[in-house]
Each structure stands twice: as structure tokens, then as C-alpha cells.
Motif scaffolding. Sequence first.
Motif, short mmCIF file in Angstrom:
data_model
loop_
_atom_site.label_atom_id
_atom_site.label_comp_id
_atom_site.label_asym_id
_atom_site.label_seq_id
_atom_site.Cartn_x
_atom_site.Cartn_y
_atom_site.Cartn_z
N ARG A 1 -10.54 4.59 -14.67
CA ARG A 1 -11.32 3.49 -14.12
C ARG A 1 -12.82 3.82 -14.20
N ARG B 1 -5.74 7.86 -12.74
CA ARG B 1 -6.07 6.44 -12.73
C ARG B 1 -7.57 6.22 -12.47
N VAL C 1 -1.62 0.41 -5.30
CA VAL C 1 -2.85 1.16 -5.58
C VAL C 1 -3.79 1.12 -4.38
N ALA C 2 -3.88 -0.03 -3.72
CA ALA C 2 -4.78 -0.15 -2.55
C ALA C 2 -4.38 0.86 -1.47
N ASP D 1 4.70 -4.46 -6.72
CA ASP D 1 3.39 -5.01 -6.38
C ASP D 1 2.38 -3.90 -6.61
N GLU D 2 1.94 -3.78 -7.87
CA GLU D 2 1.10 -2.65 -8.26
C GLU D 2 -0.25 -2.65 -7.54
N GLY D 3 -0.84 -3.83 -7.42
CA GLY D 3 -2.16 -3.94 -6.78
C GLY D 3 -2.14 -3.43 -5.35
N ARG D 4 -1.12 -3.86 -4.61
CA ARG D 4 -0.98 -3.44 -3.23
C ARG D 4 -0.69 -1.93 -3.17
N ARG E 1 -5.14 4.45 -2.69
CA ARG E 1 -6.57 4.76 -2.59
C ARG E 1 -6.96 5.06 -1.16
N GLU F 1 5.22 -0.35 -4.42
CA GLU F 1 5.59 0.01 -5.79
C GLU F 1 7.05 -0.34 -6.08
N CYS G 1 -12.75 2.30 0.15
CA CYS G 1 -11.30 2.18 -0.14
C CYS G 1 -10.41 1.83 1.06
#
Length: 368
Positions: A320, A316, A51-52, A46-49, A55, A42, A78
Motif C-alpha cells: 500500500r 499488505r 483489514v480494518a 468481507d475483506e474490507g472489514r 489494522r 474474513e 487506524c
Amino acid sequence: EKYFLLPVLFSAPSYACKRRTTLKNHNTLLTEALSILAESAELNEDEGRGVAFRRAAAVLKCLPKAVSSMEQLRGLPCLGDHSMRVIKDILENGASSEAESTKQSERFKALKVLTGIFGVGAKTADRWFREGIHSLSQLQESGHTLNQAQQAGLQFYDDINLPVSKTEADAISEIVEKAVHAVLPGAEITLTGGFRRGKLTGHDVDFLITHPEEGKEEGLMPKVVSWLESQGFLLYQKTTRNSYLESKDGPGRPASNMDRFERCLSIFKLTKDRCVGQKQGTKQSATAVRVDLVVSPVSQFAFALLGWTGSKLFERELRRWAGHEKAMSLSSHALYDNKQSRYLRASSEEEIFAHLGLEYIPPTERNA
Ligand code: DGT
Ligand code: MG
């Protein structure tokens, strides 16, 4: 006869909003390492990383027991390759070398210090870091012009970075109630955020304010702020229109009365009595506490309450779920059904879960 001890195989729904996550975490070693990696991602925007990793940490938080072997994880959602490697490292070696080296890296440490300043986000911190600013003293020497929030953030840095206790949150609640009732009798104040989920500490104190009669809440925030200011409770405040969720994952169409949603980001001065010495004499000292105030019209209250209770990942995942599984758009203002092309009303959180086809999860089980 021989008996074989079979390992406990874990399973869990893949959406965090379908799981019950209390504050009892049996896997803190794993979740703390994954949270460090999420935080680092964050800070690197790198938002995707991020969130991964969030999760992955969240799915481990809801397990009824500590994980003791990799095979127990086979049925869990996840958990990507990277997260699995981190978990394996911890199970085999007692710690994650990646999380440890991240924690010790100059960049991570500096970005943590800089984003610890209220009003400084990842972007600004990264720019400063690349200019060679790694500490608060280097920032002060740099001659950078700071905005008002950042100046206050620097001034009250130590207090703001100390966790807020439930006792302090309760003291702030009393002040906020006094302020709100002084300017609008009948208004209702609800403690939201982490404290509503049962947390004993937080980084700030969040409140949602409404009035049972629609429209009565209009113009409330400036009056509350004036009252608080006149009583000397505010060290800093900035009132803004709430535009956080709408700009990102807002409803298919904006809610009609969205412009009435106001938010006040503030720093409160809290005076506390402290026992000094053995004679039990008391000394007054003040501390600075971050407080968020939000005013919502009663017609949107349930959505605002659900949206401001968190956790961030739970929120979030709710959005989703709504979008991907129900063709609906959820925000802290409204729920829009894209198939029926209409807004679905709700006057309680229970009704919103029901609209979404989800079992109701109480706040204390939303700690994903
Ligand atoms: P904390 O304060 O560290 O104990 O943790 P929380 O869970 O209280 O997190 P916080 O205070 O950042 O935010 C509370 C909830 O409010 C969070 O779950 C998501 C939501 N939230 C935060 N910022 C915004 C915003 O700008 N707009 C909206 N609509 N919701 C927000
Ligand atoms: Mg909070």
C-alpha cells in the motif's frame, strides 16, 4: 501545590511498515478481541472489514504500554468507530461482548472447524455450513467428494491444527537442507515466515530456496520433492506455480522470469523421540507438519525473502505504501517504479526499504 497526572498520549505512523512491532504486546486483551472480529469478517469474505480490524489490532500491538483510557488513543491512526467501541467495552467491562458472542456463535465455530482442514477456504466452508455441515463428522457423513489436499487435511487434522514449535521447525530445516544439498550442492535455504520474525510457534514452516548462480535453481523443486518422497518424509505435496500476489496486487507489468517461481505446499512426517515413564525410555511417534517450500532465482531473492517473511499485514502495508505514496508496485518478485517505467533492482531487503524511502525494519520488528 497541586500535581496533575497526565495520561500517556500514544502516537504512531499510520502505515504498519513504518512502525516497529516486536512480539512484546502490552495490549493482548484488546488485540485478541479485534483479531476475532477480523477473523470473523474474513470467514464471511468481507475483506474490507477484516483489514480494518487487522489494522486496528496492529496499531495497538506496537504501543509501549497497556492502554488504560480512551483519551490516550486520540492521536492514533487506524482506529475506526467500530474498533473504538470494542476497545471502550473492554476498558469498561473487561471484555468485548461482540467478540465474545462471535466466538460462541454456531457459524463462527463451524467455519473455524471446517477451515481448519488444509485445503478448505472460507468459500467452501460457507457452502458446507449452509448445507448444514457444522462438524468434521457431518462432513464425512455428507458424502462430499474431497480433493487430495482436503483428504490429507482431514486425515492429519489434529496434528496440523497443533502449533508447530521452533524445535520442530529446526528439525524440518535440517531435513530440507539435506534434501536440497543432495540434489543441488551450493543451494541456499532460508527459514522465512513467522519463525524468521522470532515467533516460537507457527501454523506451518516456510522456506525459501535459491542458488547464488542465476539459473542453477531451475528445475530444483521436483528433484527436492522426489528426494523427500524417496526418504518417506512427505505425507502430501502439491507443487504449483506461485501466482498469489501477481493475481492480486502484482507489479504494473509481470516480471520476465516469473514462471520460474515455484511453490510446494506439503505435509511433512516428523518423527520425534518422546520420553515415556520415569525410566526415561524413548518411544518414537510421528507428527504431521505443514511445510511451504518456495524456490526463487537469486535475482529475485530479496523480494521473495521480504514477501515471505510477513507478517501478512506488514506485507499488505508495504504494498500500500509503495503504491499510494511512491507510485511503485511491489511483489515478492520485483519492485516496479511507475514514474520511471522501470524495475528497481535489489540484492537485499535493506535495498528494497531504501528504494521505497522507508527506514529499514528488521524481521523481528515486522510482527504487525
Ligand atoms: P504462521 O505460519 O501462522 O506462524 O504465520 P506466518 O507469518 O508464517 O504466515 P504464513 O505462513 O501464512 O505466510 C508467511 C508469509 O508468506 C506471509 O506473511 C505472507 C506470505 N505468503 C503467504 N502465502 C503466500 C502466497 O501464496 N504467495 C506469496 N507470494 N506470499 C505468501
Ligand atoms: Mg508460516
